[in-house]
Scaffold this active site. Structure first.
Site, PDB file in Angstrom:
ATOM      1  N   HIS A 112       0.828  -1.215   0.000  1.00 60.92           N
ATOM      2  CA  HIS A 112       0.000   0.000   0.000  1.00 60.92           C
ATOM      3  C   HIS A 112       0.860   1.263   0.000  1.00 60.92           C
ATOM      4  CE1 HIS A 112      -3.271  -2.770   0.704  1.00 60.92           C
ATOM      5  NE2 HIS A 112      -2.728  -3.162   1.836  1.00 60.92           N
ATOM      6  N   ARG A 133       2.339   3.224   3.274  1.00 62.77           N
ATOM      7  CA  ARG A 133       1.591   4.168   4.111  1.00 62.77           C
ATOM      8  C   ARG A 133       1.315   3.593   5.502  1.00 62.77           C
ATOM      9  NH1 ARG A 133      -1.851   4.151  -0.159  1.00 62.77           N
ATOM     10  NH2 ARG A 133      -3.531   3.432   1.193  1.00 62.77           N
ATOM     11  N   THR A 189       2.913  -0.772  -5.876  1.00 63.65           N
ATOM     12  CA  THR A 189       3.913  -0.134  -5.013  1.00 63.65           C
ATOM     13  C   THR A 189       5.233   0.081  -5.760  1.00 63.65           C
ATOM     14  OG1 THR A 189       2.992  -1.149  -3.001  1.00 63.65           O
ATOM     15  CG2 THR A 189       5.191  -0.211  -2.833  1.00 63.65           C
ATOM     16  N   ARG A 243       0.270   5.979  -7.853  1.00 63.12           N
ATOM     17  CA  ARG A 243       0.917   7.230  -7.457  1.00 63.12           C
ATOM     18  C   ARG A 243       1.393   8.026  -8.666  1.00 63.12           C
ATOM     19  NH1 ARG A 243       4.882   6.817  -2.429  1.00 63.12           N
ATOM     20  NH2 ARG A 243       2.986   5.783  -1.713  1.00 63.12           N
TER      21      ARG A 243
END
Length: 215
Positions: free
Chosen positions: A96, A99, A128, A151
């Site tokens: 994840h 985080r 990731t 991201r």
């Protein structure tokens, strides 16, 4: 969030009158998911997730859901096996983004062992740390069926909205093609683990192809 009005904010905004006007005349920024919740973010998270869940609960979910079932957050080979045994059509190797625990296992390091045992039995997805086309190529070479790019696309979204996302995908595609060209590979199907060398790998002394990436 919401942004604080400070002297620096005022000075910065003085050079951008349109932004300054919008800032003063619009509602403050807020998280929509938190706007109706009076507790802390930690309290909300604790209320959303049940720490007593087990793989037996996955059996129940499989029995009531006939569509594709994908389990995210796999961080060990044993959990990967269990997810497949309990009916998962796909598994996402992910911490994840670090985080929850910033010292969690790196999914890319777990990938070769999972692929060696479960490739062809389930969809293997890597999450990731995917920040470039080179990362995508490495994941595919080590056995992932595909990767997530959460991201990376969010950076594009913040910078330019929909056009920023399109540009992010374009950049990743170009980097992927360039990396494969430099490795001397014409097709994704021709990528193999020999094209990747993981730092700290016990097989570091094994002879690698002329073109290989070190990660």
């Amino acid at each position: 969030i919401p942004p604080a009005l400070t002297l620096k904010t005022v000075v910065d905004a003085s050079y951008r009158p349109a932004w300054w006007f919008n800032f003063l005349t619009h509602e403050p920024l807020s998280f929509a998911s938190l706007s109706r919740y009076s507790g802390t973010v930690a309290d909300l998270i604790n209320s959303m997730f049940d720490p007593t869940l087990t793989f037996e609960d996955l059996d129940w979910l499989r029995s009531v859901w006939k569509g594709n079932l994908v389990v995210k957050g796999i961080q060990t080979l044993d959990d990967a096996r269990k997810a497949v045994d309990h009916g998962a059509d796909g598994i996402i190797l992910s911490n994840h983004g670090g985080r929850q625990l910033d010292r969690a296992p790196v999914p890319l390091h777990l990938l070769p062992r999972v692929a060696a045992e479960l490739k062809g039995k389930t969809e293997i997805i890597l999450d990731t740390g995917i920040m470039s086309g080179g990362d995508i190529v490495a994941a595919l070479a080590l056995g992932a069926d595909f990767t997530l790019i959460g991201r990376a696309y969010l950076y594009g979204l913040m910078a330019g909205g929909r056009k920023g996302v399109d540009r992010t995908i374009e950049i990743l595609g170009t980097q992927t093609a360039r990396t494969m060209q430099l490795l001397g590979v014409n097709r994704i199907e021709d990528l193999t683990p020999d094209h990747v060398r993981l730092l700290g790998d016990a097989t570091a002394d094994v002879k690698l192809p002329d073109a290989a990436m070190t990660l």
